[in-house]
Design an enzyme around this catalytic site. Structure first.
Site, mmCIF file in Angstrom:
data_model
loop_
_atom_site.group_PDB
_atom_site.id
_atom_site.type_symbol
_atom_site.label_atom_id
_atom_site.label_comp_id
_atom_site.label_asym_id
_atom_site.label_seq_id
_atom_site.Cartn_x
_atom_site.Cartn_y
_atom_site.Cartn_z
ATOM 1 N N HIS A 25 0.240 -2.264 42.370
ATOM 2 C CA HIS A 25 1.576 -2.356 42.797
ATOM 3 C C HIS A 25 1.670 -1.243 43.655
ATOM 4 O O HIS A 25 1.324 -0.059 43.545
ATOM 5 C CB HIS A 25 2.572 -2.326 41.489
ATOM 6 C CG HIS A 25 3.868 -2.891 41.555
ATOM 7 N ND1 HIS A 25 4.848 -2.103 42.107
ATOM 8 C CD2 HIS A 25 4.648 -4.226 41.617
ATOM 9 C CE1 HIS A 25 5.848 -2.874 42.512
ATOM 10 N NE2 HIS A 25 5.509 -3.961 41.953
ATOM 11 N N ASP A 69 3.087 -10.443 37.983
ATOM 12 C CA ASP A 69 2.789 -12.076 38.548
ATOM 13 C C ASP A 69 1.271 -12.168 37.812
ATOM 14 O O ASP A 69 0.922 -13.259 38.001
ATOM 15 C CB ASP A 69 2.775 -11.782 39.878
ATOM 16 C CG ASP A 69 4.025 -12.102 40.391
ATOM 17 O OD1 ASP A 69 4.861 -12.854 39.675
ATOM 18 O OD2 ASP A 69 4.671 -11.384 41.567
HETATM 19 N N1 COA Z 1 -7.420 -5.238 43.305
HETATM 20 C C1 COA Z 1 -8.613 -4.412 43.757
HETATM 21 N N2 COA Z 1 -8.052 -3.184 44.326
HETATM 22 C C2 COA Z 1 -6.959 -3.048 44.669
HETATM 23 C C3 COA Z 1 -5.999 -3.986 44.190
HETATM 24 C C4 COA Z 1 -6.150 -5.112 43.658
HETATM 25 N N3 COA Z 1 -5.202 -5.954 43.338
HETATM 26 N N4 COA Z 1 -4.495 -3.313 44.421
HETATM 27 C C5 COA Z 1 -4.945 -2.052 45.297
HETATM 28 N N5 COA Z 1 -6.321 -2.022 45.248
HETATM 29 C C6 COA Z 1 -7.081 -0.710 45.700
HETATM 30 C C7 COA Z 1 -7.097 -0.787 47.319
HETATM 31 O O1 COA Z 1 -8.429 -1.480 47.646
HETATM 32 C C8 COA Z 1 -7.059 0.341 47.746
HETATM 33 O O2 COA Z 1 -8.133 1.005 47.393
HETATM 34 P P1 COA Z 1 -8.971 2.366 48.582
HETATM 35 O O3 COA Z 1 -7.948 3.237 48.544
HETATM 36 O O4 COA Z 1 -10.231 2.500 48.107
HETATM 37 O O5 COA Z 1 -9.154 1.387 49.812
HETATM 38 C C9 COA Z 1 -5.872 1.009 47.109
HETATM 39 O O6 COA Z 1 -6.026 0.389 45.531
HETATM 40 C C10 COA Z 1 -4.664 1.183 47.321
HETATM 41 O O7 COA Z 1 -4.363 -0.271 47.794
HETATM 42 P P2 COA Z 1 -3.195 -0.510 48.857
HETATM 43 O O8 COA Z 1 -3.259 -1.901 49.347
HETATM 44 O O9 COA Z 1 -3.027 0.491 49.899
HETATM 45 O O10 COA Z 1 -1.817 -0.503 48.020
HETATM 46 P P3 COA Z 1 -0.429 -1.038 48.431
HETATM 47 O O11 COA Z 1 0.515 -0.336 47.630
HETATM 48 O O12 COA Z 1 -0.408 -1.464 49.627
HETATM 49 O O13 COA Z 1 -0.873 -2.544 47.602
HETATM 50 C C11 COA Z 1 -0.316 -4.557 46.471
HETATM 51 C C12 COA Z 1 -0.201 -3.381 46.853
HETATM 52 C C13 COA Z 1 0.478 -5.196 45.733
HETATM 53 C C14 COA Z 1 -0.299 -5.203 47.880
HETATM 54 C C15 COA Z 1 -1.935 -4.661 46.182
HETATM 55 O O14 COA Z 1 -1.927 -3.905 44.757
HETATM 56 C C16 COA Z 1 -2.354 -5.927 46.109
HETATM 57 O O15 COA Z 1 -2.890 -6.661 47.153
HETATM 58 N N6 COA Z 1 -2.367 -6.669 44.810
HETATM 59 C C17 COA Z 1 -2.698 -8.164 44.725
HETATM 60 C C18 COA Z 1 -1.588 -8.746 45.058
HETATM 61 C C19 COA Z 1 -0.426 -9.161 44.105
HETATM 62 O O16 COA Z 1 -0.555 -9.098 42.723
HETATM 63 N N7 COA Z 1 0.938 -8.914 44.674
HETATM 64 C C20 COA Z 1 2.036 -8.861 43.645
HETATM 65 C C21 COA Z 1 2.771 -7.639 43.806
HETATM 66 S S1 COA Z 1 4.158 -7.711 42.699
#
Ligand code: COA
Length: 379
Positions: A261, A316
């Site tokens: 998140h 979710d």
């Molecule tokens: N699975 C595996 N690794 C994850 C992850 C996941 N669901 N979410 C984040 N990470 C890791 C990324 O690979 C990244 O690693 P790195 O720094 O080694 O590259 C790090 O955590 C940061 O991720 P980032 O995408 O920059 O964080 P964000 O704040 O932009 O992402 C989300 C937030 C929600 C987009 C992301 O966690 C995600 O894609 N989750 C899955 C989709 C989901 O459940 N969405 C509903 C949100 S309520």
């Protein structure tokens, strides 16, 4: 603009003030208008939470009764909108249909030009009331079945399940659907809410702002996560495969859906309740397959060390399992999120109008400069 500080994704940028929602992502705290989400999930209904979000205080009994009656009275869709839906529903995904209907509802607003706070709240209540009807009608029309008109005697979530399935849900199912909406009702400046505020900040109307919000909700990184989780579970197939799936996905630098998140770096405070709802809904249906896989998934991501990096389950992770066991088809998962979140959207749009400043950030230019214009015949 040549400034160097770039906040991609506006991460940690404080874009405005708001008195609607407080989140402490490090300690796992979520408050709607000052009230802890765990207390609201224990004691409130969606109607009460919607009132709280719109008016900033919990209603007394008389206020809640009158608010619930107002919502129930607004559920019916204009007949002309139903005719339009019959024409386009089969060609659109339900979330697209919801977005289109949110926009079209403007045609039926009797006081369309009135932009007072009262008119906007009335408009918001109308949208909150009609969203479940739109989704249920969409589904029934798409299935070639007769749309079922709302029943004013039923609660907000209960009536939605009734319109969807054609029979009155049991108390437990109605309460589970109601709580799911409570848990999704509001979440500060998430992408769809912020998008709604951007639209409102140009002094566009409520319909435009809510239409924007629905469009923004659609992607898998936001409202599409519940269906992405279900697709992931189908790919995993069995609870005994979960650990391997997690390991393999992480080894390929892939993403586990329903996990991670932008704000929460500890357990999302909604997870405990939604996990419990997933178990209750599964037990009630005699199908705990998803629930068991998800519990294993939580364990596996912990073992894989994700928690140490602030990556925990989000709300979710379990919502798809809840929906499935309420008999809600997967195609409706995205709009389900909107049925809850619309109360938060409306509250934010009203707040934005109340202290408006055009939202217009700047970008750091990385393109070329000083190019010589070449006439089209010489390129
Ligand atoms: N699975 C595996 N690794 C994850 C992850 C996941 N669901 N979410 C984040 N990470 C890791 C990324 O690979 C990244 O690693 P790195 O720094 O080694 O590259 C790090 O955590 C940061 O991720 P980032 O995408 O920059 O964080 P964000 O704040 O932009 O992402 C989300 C937030 C929600 C987009 C992301 O966690 C995600 O894609 N989750 C899955 C989709 C989901 O459940 N969405 C509903 C949100 S309520």
């Amino acid at each position: 603009m040549t400034r160097k500080a770039v906040y991609k994704g506006l991460e940690d940028v404080v874009a405005s003030e708001s008195s609607i929602c407080f989140i402490d992502g490090r300690r796992g705290v979520l408050l709607y208008r000052g009230y802890d989400i765990r207390d609201l999930a224990e004691h409130s209904t969606y109607e009460e939470v919607a009132y709280l979000l719109l008016y900033g205080k919990l209603p007394n009994r008389a206020e809640l009764n009158s608010f619930s009656a107002e919502l129930a009275n607004c559920r019916e869709l204009p007949q002309r909108l139903v005719v339009i839906m019959e024409n386009f529903c089969r060609r659109l995904l339900p979330i697209d249909a919801l977005r289109s209907c949110a926009s079209l509802l403007k045609c039926y607003d009797p006081v369309e030009a009135d932009r007072s706070v009262e008119a906007n709240i009335t408009r918001g209540i109308d949208l909150i009331a009609k969203f479940p009807t739109i989704v249920a009608y969409y589904y029934r029309i798409n299935q070639g079945r007769r749309a079922i008109r709302p029943d004013k005697r039923l609660g907000h979530a209960e009536n939605f399940l009734y319109m969807l399935h054609g029979k009155r849900p049991g108390r437990l199912d109605a309460r589970i659907a109601d709580l799911d909406m409570v848990l999704h009702a509001e979440h500060e400046f998430n992408a769809s809410t912020f998008a709604a505020r951007v639209t409102a900040s140009t002094l566009s109307d409520m319909y435009a702002a809510i239409t924007t919000a629905v469009g923004t909700l659609e992607g898998p990184l936001h409202g599409g996560a519940a269906s992405a989780v279900v697709r992931m579970l189908e790919e995993i197939g069995d609870e005994n495969n979960v650990e391997k799936y997690v390991k393999d996905t992480l080894a390929k630098h892939g993403r586990i859906m329903g996990v991670g998140h932008r704000i929460y770096k500890t357990l999302d405070p909604r997870v405990v309740k939604i996990r419990e709802l997933a178990r209750q809904a599964g037990e009630r249906r005699g199908d705990l397959r998803y629930y068991k896989m998800l519990v294993r998934l939580e364990e596996s991501i912990r073992k894989a060390g994700l928690n140490k990096h602030g990556i925990y389950p989000n709300v979710d992770l379990y919502t798809g399992a809840v929906y499935r066991n309420l008999g809600i088809p997967e195609i409706l998962f995205d709009p389900m999120f909107a049925l809850g979140r619309i109360a938060g959207w409306v509250a934010h749009v009203v707040e934005q109008y109340g202290d408006n400043r055009l939202i217009r950030p700047v970008s750091y230019y990385t393109g070329k400069k000083g190019l010589k214009y070449v006439p089209i015949g010489k390129r």
